[in-house]
Each structure stands twice: as structure tokens, then as C-alpha cells.
Design a protein around this motif. Structure first.
Motif, mmCIF file in Angstrom:
data_model
loop_
_atom_site.group_PDB
_atom_site.id
_atom_site.type_symbol
_atom_site.label_atom_id
_atom_site.label_comp_id
_atom_site.label_asym_id
_atom_site.label_seq_id
_atom_site.Cartn_x
_atom_site.Cartn_y
_atom_site.Cartn_z
ATOM 1 N N ARG A 2 -89.113 -6.692 32.903
ATOM 2 C CA ARG A 2 -88.097 -6.904 34.164
ATOM 3 C C ARG A 2 -86.982 -6.088 33.621
ATOM 4 N NH1 ARG A 2 -89.378 -10.338 38.367
ATOM 5 N NH2 ARG A 2 -87.365 -11.484 38.498
ATOM 6 N N ILE A 3 -86.231 -5.441 34.635
ATOM 7 C CA ILE A 3 -85.440 -4.643 34.872
ATOM 8 C C ILE A 3 -84.296 -5.243 35.011
ATOM 9 C CG2 ILE A 3 -84.283 -2.277 35.057
ATOM 10 C CD1 ILE A 3 -87.020 -1.212 34.770
ATOM 11 N N PRO A 4 -82.882 -5.589 34.587
ATOM 12 C CA PRO A 4 -81.893 -5.925 35.119
ATOM 13 C C PRO A 4 -80.971 -4.999 35.776
ATOM 14 C CG PRO A 4 -81.386 -5.844 32.964
ATOM 15 C CD PRO A 4 -82.643 -5.131 33.035
ATOM 16 N N CYS A 5 -81.232 -5.044 37.362
ATOM 17 C CA CYS A 5 -80.411 -4.282 38.153
ATOM 18 C C CYS A 5 -79.150 -4.629 38.219
ATOM 19 C CB CYS A 5 -80.982 -4.074 39.406
ATOM 20 S SG CYS A 5 -80.176 -3.039 40.587
ATOM 21 N N PRO A 6 -77.920 -3.928 37.915
ATOM 22 C CA PRO A 6 -76.557 -4.401 38.227
ATOM 23 C C PRO A 6 -76.260 -4.767 39.416
ATOM 24 C CG PRO A 6 -76.620 -1.997 36.913
ATOM 25 C CD PRO A 6 -78.180 -2.450 37.599
ATOM 26 N N PHE A 7 -76.993 -4.104 40.619
ATOM 27 C CA PHE A 7 -76.561 -4.755 41.888
ATOM 28 C C PHE A 7 -77.562 -5.792 42.186
ATOM 29 C CE2 PHE A 7 -76.970 -4.199 46.407
ATOM 30 C CZ PHE A 7 -75.622 -4.242 46.849
ATOM 31 N N CYS A 8 -78.842 -5.810 42.218
ATOM 32 C CA CYS A 8 -80.150 -6.789 42.438
ATOM 33 C C CYS A 8 -80.340 -7.911 41.560
ATOM 34 C CB CYS A 8 -81.189 -5.831 42.978
ATOM 35 S SG CYS A 8 -80.941 -4.552 44.145
ATOM 36 N N GLY A 9 -79.902 -7.693 40.412
ATOM 37 C CA GLY A 9 -80.576 -8.691 39.500
ATOM 38 C C GLY A 9 -81.710 -8.352 38.711
ATOM 39 N N ASN A 10 -82.358 -9.101 37.916
ATOM 40 C CA ASN A 10 -83.579 -9.075 37.263
ATOM 41 C C ASN A 10 -84.598 -8.699 38.342
ATOM 42 O OD1 ASN A 10 -83.101 -8.990 34.672
ATOM 43 N ND2 ASN A 10 -83.409 -11.248 34.294
ATOM 44 N N ARG A 11 -85.360 -7.429 38.113
ATOM 45 C CA ARG A 11 -86.473 -7.189 38.988
ATOM 46 C C ARG A 11 -87.692 -6.774 38.280
ATOM 47 N NH1 ARG A 11 -84.264 -9.859 42.944
ATOM 48 N NH2 ARG A 11 -83.274 -8.727 44.494
ATOM 49 N N ASP A 12 -88.570 -7.111 38.809
ATOM 50 C CA ASP A 12 -90.104 -6.505 38.198
ATOM 51 C C ASP A 12 -89.896 -4.999 38.267
ATOM 52 O OD1 ASP A 12 -92.674 -7.583 37.321
ATOM 53 O OD2 ASP A 12 -93.193 -5.813 38.632
ATOM 54 N N VAL A 13 -90.672 -4.465 37.117
ATOM 55 C CA VAL A 13 -90.806 -3.052 36.759
ATOM 56 C C VAL A 13 -91.555 -2.074 37.832
ATOM 57 C CG1 VAL A 13 -92.838 -2.908 35.632
ATOM 58 C CG2 VAL A 13 -91.001 -1.273 34.944
ATOM 59 N N SER A 14 -92.199 -2.950 38.892
ATOM 60 C CA SER A 14 -92.911 -2.390 39.908
ATOM 61 C C SER A 14 -92.197 -1.827 41.172
ATOM 62 C CB SER A 14 -94.205 -3.211 40.515
ATOM 63 O OG SER A 14 -93.484 -4.477 40.971
ATOM 64 N N GLU A 15 -90.802 -2.307 41.046
ATOM 65 C CA GLU A 15 -90.052 -1.860 41.973
ATOM 66 C C GLU A 15 -89.317 -0.490 41.723
ATOM 67 O OE1 GLU A 15 -86.873 -4.720 43.297
ATOM 68 O OE2 GLU A 15 -88.337 -6.268 43.461
ATOM 69 N N PHE A 16 -89.472 -0.050 40.440
ATOM 70 C CA PHE A 16 -88.815 1.069 39.953
ATOM 71 C C PHE A 16 -89.763 2.176 39.710
ATOM 72 C CE2 PHE A 16 -86.570 -2.823 38.597
ATOM 73 C CZ PHE A 16 -85.142 -2.232 38.850
ATOM 74 N N ALA A 17 -89.094 3.556 39.893
ATOM 75 C CA ALA A 17 -89.856 4.706 39.375
ATOM 76 C C ALA A 17 -89.124 5.227 38.113
ATOM 77 C CB ALA A 17 -89.815 5.684 40.601
ATOM 78 N N TYR A 18 -89.918 5.491 37.169
ATOM 79 C CA TYR A 18 -89.534 6.161 35.758
ATOM 80 C C TYR A 18 -89.333 7.669 35.881
ATOM 81 C CZ TYR A 18 -89.569 7.223 30.741
ATOM 82 O OH TYR A 18 -89.395 7.483 29.628
ATOM 83 N N LEU A 19 -88.077 7.990 35.490
ATOM 84 C CA LEU A 19 -87.767 9.503 35.326
ATOM 85 C C LEU A 19 -87.906 9.874 33.823
ATOM 86 C CD1 LEU A 19 -86.819 12.015 36.947
ATOM 87 C CD2 LEU A 19 -84.588 11.320 36.088
ATOM 88 N N GLY A 20 -87.592 9.369 33.036
ATOM 89 C CA GLY A 20 -87.663 9.757 31.603
ATOM 90 C C GLY A 20 -86.470 9.815 30.700
ATOM 91 N N ASP A 21 -86.546 10.708 29.771
ATOM 92 C CA ASP A 21 -85.342 10.506 28.529
ATOM 93 C C ASP A 21 -83.941 10.765 29.303
ATOM 94 O OD1 ASP A 21 -83.878 10.537 26.376
ATOM 95 O OD2 ASP A 21 -84.921 11.982 25.602
ATOM 96 N N ALA A 22 -82.912 9.591 29.020
ATOM 97 C CA ALA A 22 -81.555 9.879 29.577
ATOM 98 C C ALA A 22 -80.804 10.577 28.799
ATOM 99 C CB ALA A 22 -80.941 8.592 29.851
ATOM 100 N N SER A 23 -81.160 10.787 27.679
ATOM 101 C CA SER A 23 -80.261 11.494 26.559
ATOM 102 C C SER A 23 -80.616 13.140 26.474
ATOM 103 C CB SER A 23 -80.285 11.024 25.129
ATOM 104 O OG SER A 23 -81.602 11.106 24.732
ATOM 105 N N ALA A 24 -81.525 13.491 27.046
ATOM 106 C CA ALA A 24 -82.024 14.971 26.767
ATOM 107 C C ALA A 24 -81.092 15.645 28.131
ATOM 108 C CB ALA A 24 -83.504 14.958 27.193
ATOM 109 N N PRO A 25 -80.642 16.671 27.517
ATOM 110 C CA PRO A 25 -79.957 17.611 28.530
ATOM 111 C C PRO A 25 -80.923 18.512 29.555
ATOM 112 C CG PRO A 25 -79.937 18.512 26.531
ATOM 113 C CD PRO A 25 -80.653 17.318 26.296
ATOM 114 N N ARG A 26 -80.483 18.588 30.715
ATOM 115 C CA ARG A 26 -81.246 19.345 31.545
ATOM 116 C C ARG A 26 -81.283 20.734 31.113
ATOM 117 N NH1 ARG A 26 -84.319 18.121 36.241
ATOM 118 N NH2 ARG A 26 -84.100 19.971 37.810
#
Length: 89
Positions: A2-26
Motif C-alpha cells: 500500500r502506498i500512502p498518496c498525500p492526496f488520495c490516502g492509502n492505495r494499493d500498488v496496482s494503482e501506481f506505475a513505478y518509474l525508478g530511482d528518485a536520487s539518480a540524476p538524469r
């Protein structure tokens, strides 16, 4: 998971798409070796064990980009914020 969306609240991971590492510079698209840098960023990255910052897109919800802090061993999520807030800070 479950991912706690700041707007929608706790949601199942199936609602999300994973992009990757947030700390890596593009890599810079106009760099002379941009092809190699993008290849390395996409395919030759580390696979961390433990606490990790990731980018997720709430595709079946508010359509916000989130930065999620997650333990890759336990899948415990310690923090989820809007990605735009990190850029502004």
C-alpha cells in the motif's frame, strides 16, 4: 503493498506505475555521449538493499508523481510526498 498518496490516502500498488530511482540524476540529453549515459542510467544501475527513494506515478488516482521512501527488503514505506515538492525545495 500500500502506498500512502498525500492526496488520495492509502492505495494499493496496482494503482501506481513505478518509474525508478528518485536520487539518480538524469543524464543531459545534449551531452556528446548521451546515448551511453542513458544506457548506463537505465540498465547498469545499482540494485539497493534497504532504504531507497523511488518515483511512482498515481496513474489510477490523482495522477500525481510521488517520491516514495521504501525499504527494498521489507517493502515498508516510511514516507511519500509529491515529487514536485522536492524539486521546489
Amino acid at each position: 503493498m500500500r502506498i500512502p498518496c498525500p492526496f488520495c490516502g492509502n492505495r494499493d500498488v496496482s494503482e501506481f506505475a513505478y518509474l525508478g530511482d528518485a536520487s539518480a540524476p538524469r543524464p543531459a540529453a545534449d551531452a556528446p555521449d548521451a546515448d551511453r549515459e542513458f544506457f548506463e542510467a537505465a540498465y547498469l544501475r545499482d540494485n539497493p538493499s534497504g532504504l531507497h527513494r523511488e518515483l511512482w506515478y498515481h496513474a489510477s488516482g490523482c495522477r500525481s508523481w510521488l517520491e516514495v521512501e521504501r525499504n527494498t527488503r521489507t517493502h515498508d514505506i516510511t514516507k511519500a510526498t509529491f515529487a514536485r515538492d522536492r524539486v521546489r525545495a
